[in-house]
Every structure is written in structure tokens, then in C-alpha cells.
Design an enzyme around this catalytic site. Sequence first.
Site, mmCIF file in Angstrom:
data_model
loop_
_atom_site.group_PDB
_atom_site.id
_atom_site.type_symbol
_atom_site.label_atom_id
_atom_site.label_comp_id
_atom_site.label_asym_id
_atom_site.label_seq_id
_atom_site.Cartn_x
_atom_site.Cartn_y
_atom_site.Cartn_z
ATOM 1 N N ASP A 67 -1.447 -6.782 -5.771
ATOM 2 C CA ASP A 67 -2.360 -7.524 -4.893
ATOM 3 C C ASP A 67 -3.639 -7.963 -5.598
ATOM 4 O O ASP A 67 -3.931 -7.520 -6.715
ATOM 5 C CB ASP A 67 -2.703 -6.675 -3.648
ATOM 6 C CG ASP A 67 -2.923 -5.207 -3.977
ATOM 7 O OD1 ASP A 67 -3.173 -4.883 -5.146
ATOM 8 O OD2 ASP A 67 -2.833 -4.369 -3.057
ATOM 9 N N ASN A 136 -4.405 4.226 6.097
ATOM 10 C CA ASN A 136 -3.696 3.784 7.303
ATOM 11 C C ASN A 136 -2.205 3.568 7.032
ATOM 12 O O ASN A 136 -1.505 2.971 7.841
ATOM 13 C CB ASN A 136 -4.333 2.490 7.838
ATOM 14 C CG ASN A 136 -4.298 1.369 6.814
ATOM 15 O OD1 ASN A 136 -3.734 1.520 5.725
ATOM 16 N ND2 ASN A 136 -4.902 0.235 7.146
ATOM 17 N N HIS A 138 -1.005 1.835 4.462
ATOM 18 C CA HIS A 138 -0.646 0.584 3.785
ATOM 19 C C HIS A 138 -0.128 0.844 2.372
ATOM 20 O O HIS A 138 -0.489 1.828 1.739
ATOM 21 C CB HIS A 138 -1.787 -0.441 3.802
ATOM 22 C CG HIS A 138 -2.942 -0.175 2.883
ATOM 23 N ND1 HIS A 138 -4.244 -0.518 3.193
ATOM 24 C CD2 HIS A 138 -3.018 0.396 1.666
ATOM 25 C CE1 HIS A 138 -5.038 -0.181 2.203
ATOM 26 N NE2 HIS A 138 -4.327 0.376 1.265
ATOM 27 N N GLU A 143 -0.890 -4.158 5.630
ATOM 28 C CA GLU A 143 -1.586 -3.359 6.633
ATOM 29 C C GLU A 143 -0.671 -3.101 7.836
ATOM 30 O O GLU A 143 0.303 -3.838 8.049
ATOM 31 C CB GLU A 143 -2.837 -4.116 7.109
ATOM 32 C CG GLU A 143 -3.834 -4.455 5.992
ATOM 33 C CD GLU A 143 -4.668 -3.258 5.513
ATOM 34 O OE1 GLU A 143 -4.176 -2.116 5.546
ATOM 35 O OE2 GLU A 143 -5.803 -3.476 5.100
HETATM 36 C C1 F6R Z 1 -4.005 -1.247 -4.745
HETATM 37 C C2 F6R Z 1 -3.243 -1.128 -3.531
HETATM 38 C C3 F6R Z 1 -3.615 -0.219 -2.402
HETATM 39 C C4 F6R Z 1 -4.048 1.165 -2.857
HETATM 40 C C5 F6R Z 1 -4.414 2.017 -1.645
HETATM 41 C C6 F6R Z 1 -4.900 3.394 -2.051
HETATM 42 O O1 F6R Z 1 -3.419 -2.181 -5.622
HETATM 43 O O2 F6R Z 1 -2.298 -1.810 -3.427
HETATM 44 O O3 F6R Z 1 -2.501 -0.107 -1.550
HETATM 45 O O4 F6R Z 1 -3.023 1.766 -3.580
HETATM 46 O O5 F6R Z 1 -5.416 1.391 -0.913
HETATM 47 O O6 F6R Z 1 -6.113 3.260 -2.730
HETATM 48 P P1 F6R Z 1 -6.781 4.505 -3.450
HETATM 49 O O7 F6R Z 1 -5.876 4.894 -4.543
HETATM 50 O O8 F6R Z 1 -8.096 3.967 -3.986
HETATM 51 O O9 F6R Z 1 -6.957 5.552 -2.423
#
Ligand code: F6R
Length: 241
Positions: A67, A136, A138, A143
Site C-alpha cells: 500500500d 481493527n 485490517h 479496512e
Molecule cells: C502496512 C500495512 C498495514 C500495517 C498495519 C499494522 O503496509 O499494510 O496493514 O501492517 O497497520 O501496522 P503496525 O505494524 O505499525 O502496527
Amino acid sequence: MTICRAKDYKELSRKAANVIAAQVIMKPDCVLGLATGSSPIGTYEQLIEWYKKGDLDFSKVSSVNLDEYKGLNPENDQSYRYFMNTHFFDHVNIDKANTSVPDGLEPDSDKACRKYDEIIEKSGGVDLQLLGLGHNGHIGFNEPCDIFPSGTHCVDLAPSTIEANKRFFASETDVPRQAYTMGIRSIMLAKKIVVVVSGEDKSDILKKVVCGPITPQVPASILKLHPDVVIVADEAALSKM
Ligand code: F6R
């Protein structure tokens, strides 16, 4: 779905890096699906260490990232392209021409997403997808919603995601409100998936993902349908299970 328990973040990172290292050794020209965020940083550090020791060669590897924030240019230190360069690509011998991140500067969402799906398709398919887990549920920036989105799409970030990610920005208002993300179908098409989950704050959602029903309201729950998923989690993240 296999759950691999690690004592702490350091051990989790080493275990996840081991799975990726095995992939790169077994298939030197593999396609890695990569993630940003805080969870995989230790994994990248471990891979860099092994590369510097001469144990790993990324020269034939290509990558597609999950992303990118819409509207951020690659030089912005909060962009995911910048993250990947500074946390991984700049330290190993991967050819940056073979690394892809959605184009956050493309204002036309349809065009940006179509282009990225073409890149994923041309790559020949992801051999190993690395994922983090959002509070959440994701994965990528898919989302919670009413359906599992298929291909790359533009998302409005959930308030909880904006809240979680504001730690990387000067203030909450600086967090972009939209992002381009690989869709669930593209993630599920990866041959192997490794999810890194660390910390007590992820324990509730990890329990929902593993023990709860498969629902687009908890996007990561669909991973239970994938034939080769390993969740590498530390004791804190596994504390509710
Ligand atoms: C990042 C991504 C997100 C993160 C998720 C967890 O490329 O795709 O899905 O993996 O938000 O983020 P952290 O590791 O910062 O808790």
C-alpha cells in the site's frame, strides 16, 4: 493456519526473517509481497544482518508492496516508498527497479489501481506475502467493510487507522485520509503468507482473527481460508488466546 509463538519482538522478527530467508534461498528470483508499519521493521533488520554476513542474495528478487498513502510523494519521509528504501532496500542488493509500491502521486484512483494490478500480474504472482495486522483487523489498508475487496483500490482510512498512524506524523491532521491498497484477492493469491503480530495491544484483534468468524468486518479473518499462512506472534500478542 499455523501459529508460531515467539518470546518477544526480537525472536518474532528472527523467526519471520527465517521464513523469508528460506524463500529467497529456495527461489532466488522470487516475488516478495512486502509490508510497512512498525511490526516488520525487526524482520527487515534481521534480513539485512544476514545479507551483510553474506548469507542472503536479493539481486534477483523483486517485490510488490501492499500500500501507499494517496497524495504523498516518494521522497516524503512518511511515504511507504521512503519507508521501504530506508528500512530495507537501501541496505541490501535488491535492484530498486524491481521493487514496486503503488503510485501515491497518481491523482486518478482508477488509473493508479489499474496500473498496480497490472504490475502485480506482470510480476507473475507473489511467492511470499509479509503482512502486519491493524488494530481493527485490517491487512494492507483493507479496512473493515461489508465485502472483501478484490483488487487494488483507493480506501478512506478508518478513524482507528488514522489514530494508530498519527504517531508517525507531526499531528493527526497531517495523516493522509486515503490510501491505495492491494486488495484481498491479490493478498490471498500469494503462495505463502507470513503475518507478524507483536504487543498486547494486538491481542484482542489477533484472537478475533484466529478464533472468530470469517467476516469482512475483520478483514484478516479471511486468511483462515488460505492454505499456507503462518502467524508469527509474540507472547504479548498471544496473551488472550
Ligand atoms: C502496512 C500495512 C498495514 C500495517 C498495519 C499494522 O503496509 O499494510 O496493514 O501492517 O497497520 O501496522 P503496525 O505494524 O505499525 O502496527
